[in-house]
Design a protein around this motif. Structure first.
Motif, mmCIF file in Angstrom:
data_model
loop_
_atom_site.group_PDB
_atom_site.id
_atom_site.type_symbol
_atom_site.label_atom_id
_atom_site.label_comp_id
_atom_site.label_asym_id
_atom_site.label_seq_id
_atom_site.Cartn_x
_atom_site.Cartn_y
_atom_site.Cartn_z
ATOM 1 N N LEU A 1 0.113 -0.928 5.350
ATOM 2 C CA LEU A 1 -0.068 0.119 4.423
ATOM 3 C C LEU A 1 1.032 0.311 3.395
ATOM 4 C CD1 LEU A 1 -2.399 2.275 4.548
ATOM 5 C CD2 LEU A 1 -0.964 3.826 5.719
ATOM 6 N N ALA A 2 2.033 0.083 3.675
ATOM 7 C CA ALA A 2 3.064 -0.034 2.652
ATOM 8 C C ALA A 2 2.888 -0.980 1.610
ATOM 9 C CB ALA A 2 4.445 -0.172 3.297
ATOM 10 N N ASP A 3 2.545 -2.232 1.675
ATOM 11 C CA ASP A 3 1.961 -3.015 0.891
ATOM 12 C C ASP A 3 0.995 -2.565 0.243
ATOM 13 O OD1 ASP A 3 3.922 -4.887 1.890
ATOM 14 O OD2 ASP A 3 2.609 -5.934 3.276
ATOM 15 N N LEU A 4 0.083 -2.038 0.623
ATOM 16 C CA LEU A 4 -1.113 -1.311 -0.090
ATOM 17 C C LEU A 4 -0.617 -0.226 -1.060
ATOM 18 C CD1 LEU A 4 -4.163 -0.760 -0.643
ATOM 19 C CD2 LEU A 4 -4.137 0.634 1.252
ATOM 20 N N ALA A 5 0.339 0.594 -0.680
ATOM 21 C CA ALA A 5 0.813 1.605 -1.614
ATOM 22 C C ALA A 5 1.351 1.059 -2.695
ATOM 23 C CB ALA A 5 1.662 2.584 -0.828
ATOM 24 N N ALA A 6 2.160 -0.053 -2.341
ATOM 25 C CA ALA A 6 3.243 -0.637 -3.461
ATOM 26 C C ALA A 6 1.986 -1.468 -4.361
ATOM 27 C CB ALA A 6 3.786 -1.919 -2.931
ATOM 28 N N ALA A 7 0.952 -2.014 -4.196
ATOM 29 C CA ALA A 7 -0.097 -2.551 -5.035
ATOM 30 C C ALA A 7 -0.468 -1.553 -5.926
ATOM 31 C CB ALA A 7 -1.098 -3.228 -4.005
ATOM 32 N N LEU A 8 -0.941 -0.347 -5.272
ATOM 33 C CA LEU A 8 -1.504 0.723 -5.999
ATOM 34 C C LEU A 8 -0.587 1.144 -7.142
ATOM 35 C CD1 LEU A 8 -3.540 2.911 -3.697
ATOM 36 C CD2 LEU A 8 -4.233 0.798 -4.720
ATOM 37 N N GLU A 9 0.877 1.215 -6.726
ATOM 38 C CA GLU A 9 1.872 1.917 -7.503
ATOM 39 C C GLU A 9 1.989 0.793 -8.714
ATOM 40 O OE1 GLU A 9 3.634 4.438 -8.496
ATOM 41 O OE2 GLU A 9 5.629 4.038 -7.859
ATOM 42 N N GLU A 10 1.807 -0.569 -8.554
ATOM 43 C CA GLU A 10 1.998 -1.573 -9.566
ATOM 44 C C GLU A 10 0.938 -1.693 -10.600
ATOM 45 O OE1 GLU A 10 2.369 -6.332 -10.086
ATOM 46 O OE2 GLU A 10 2.202 -5.729 -8.086
ATOM 47 N N SER A 11 -0.300 -1.222 -9.774
ATOM 48 C CA SER A 11 -1.337 -1.220 -10.730
ATOM 49 C C SER A 11 -1.452 0.076 -11.697
ATOM 50 C CB SER A 11 -2.630 -1.442 -9.829
ATOM 51 O OG SER A 11 -4.121 -1.230 -10.766
ATOM 52 N N ILE A 12 -1.280 1.408 -11.219
ATOM 53 C CA ILE A 12 -1.150 2.358 -12.024
ATOM 54 C C ILE A 12 -0.051 2.301 -13.030
ATOM 55 C CG2 ILE A 12 0.091 3.879 -10.582
ATOM 56 C CD1 ILE A 12 -2.820 4.827 -12.482
ATOM 57 N N CYS A 13 0.947 1.950 -12.899
ATOM 58 C CA CYS A 13 2.220 1.755 -13.521
ATOM 59 C C CYS A 13 1.982 0.831 -14.704
ATOM 60 C CB CYS A 13 3.534 1.523 -13.042
ATOM 61 S SG CYS A 13 4.054 2.501 -11.977
ATOM 62 N N ARG A 14 1.235 -0.144 -14.539
ATOM 63 C CA ARG A 14 0.809 -1.131 -15.536
ATOM 64 C C ARG A 14 -0.277 -0.547 -16.471
ATOM 65 N NH1 ARG A 14 -0.225 -4.990 -12.490
ATOM 66 N NH2 ARG A 14 -2.426 -4.777 -12.004
ATOM 67 N N HIS A 15 -1.297 0.004 -15.536
ATOM 68 C CA HIS A 15 -2.307 0.844 -16.676
ATOM 69 C C HIS A 15 -1.763 1.960 -17.527
ATOM 70 C CE1 HIS A 15 -6.041 3.116 -17.439
ATOM 71 N NE2 HIS A 15 -5.432 4.032 -17.014
ATOM 72 N N LEU A 16 -0.722 2.630 -17.072
ATOM 73 C CA LEU A 16 -0.156 3.769 -17.762
ATOM 74 C C LEU A 16 0.730 3.213 -18.893
ATOM 75 C CD1 LEU A 16 0.759 6.241 -15.150
ATOM 76 C CD2 LEU A 16 -1.120 6.505 -16.370
ATOM 77 N N ALA A 17 1.379 2.236 -18.706
ATOM 78 C CA ALA A 17 2.263 1.602 -19.570
ATOM 79 C C ALA A 17 1.254 0.968 -20.901
ATOM 80 C CB ALA A 17 3.032 0.377 -19.128
#
Length: 269
Positions: free
Chosen positions: A84-100
């Motif tokens: 689940l921690a890996d999943l959260a990290a993947a979501l964090e990476e995705s949203i940060c890339r999108h916001l940037a």
């Protein structure tokens, strides 16, 4: 129109997922300019289910776009992430890339701050020990034996998308989700809804009278009661997901009793 628009992005969840019965509900703000980024998603994994509920800061099409990114990333990463921690990290990476990619020009005058509160669940089919990661989201309610318990995380995690804030890891919180238990997930549009006298909607208190209800009936009760509480005018989006585990799952206490009586859990039927 606002609810129809959101339905394209946010279809209802499946009613069945392994041993889980699921119901989902979404109500858009009455003012179309207040459409927000409430989101939920669920998917099957090899031995269970993973579920997500979240709320993007902000309103309008920008919030809906950000919600779409989170849900798309979840549907992809939920099958590949080992934990689940890996999943959260993947979501964090995705949203940060999108916001940037979509942030205004650095010289723009407007203040740009987007983030999303999320609650992620990992629920095995055969094991009553489930897991959650809560990143700034309201705690889920566990309905068991006519009691309602808020499942608060051990450590408060910031929402996803606060990309300049260093993380030291994500806290995974285990909890017991036994046969016939129900989990209620919700966004703050429900608990921050106010009556005419300014009082917030007391979700946990109201839910206590419907602990015997199935997922669909539970959400029906909440929706009708919420509308009565606020007098019909909703000023924010509101989403909820009810998850009930099949009563066939043996609890740890029941399993020990079966082993004592039969000598092997495999012989207990």
């Amino acid at each position: 129109m606002s609810e129809a628009t959101q339905r394209v992005v946010l279809p209802p969840l499946p009613h069945r997922m392994g041993p889980l019965r699921i119901a989902s509900a979404y109500r858009a703000a009455d003012d179309e300019s207040l459409i927000g980024g409430d989101l939920y998603a669920a998917t099957r994994t090899g031995n269970g289910a993973r579920l997500l509920i979240g709320d993007v800061r902000g309103k309008g099409m920008t919030a809906i776009s950000d919600a779409s990114v989170i849900m798309g990333s979840f549907r992809d990463a939920a099958h590949r992430a080992a934990t689940l921690a890996d999943l959260a990290a993947a979501l964090e990476e995705s949203i940060c890339r999108h916001l940037a990619e979509h942030a205004p020009h650095p010289e723009a005058d407007e203040l740009y701050e987007q983030f999303v509160t999320v609650l992620m669940l990992d629920i095995p089919d055969e094991d009553p020990l489930a897991q959650m990661i809560n990143c700034g989201h309201p705690p889920p309610l566990l309905l068991r034996n006519h009691h309602v318990t808020a499942l608060y995380p051990r450590r408060a995690e910031p929402p996803l998308g606060m990309c300049d804030l260093p993380r030291t890891g994500l806290t995974v919180d285990p909890f017991t989700f036994e046969g016939d238990d129900t989990l209620l997930l919700y966004t703050d549009g429900i608990i921050e809804a106010r009556s005419s006298d300014g009082s917030f909607y007391p979700l946990a208190e109201r839910v206590a009278q419907w602990t015997d209800s199935g997922p669909e009936a539970l959400l029906h009760h909440i929706r009708a009661d919420l509308i009565a509480h606020i007098g019909g005018q909703l000023n924010d989006d509101a989403a909820a997901v009810a998850i009930q585990r099949s009563p066939r799952l043996a609890t740890g206490h029941q399993l020990k009793k079966m082993v004592h009586l039969t000598g092997s859990p495999d012989q207990a039927d």
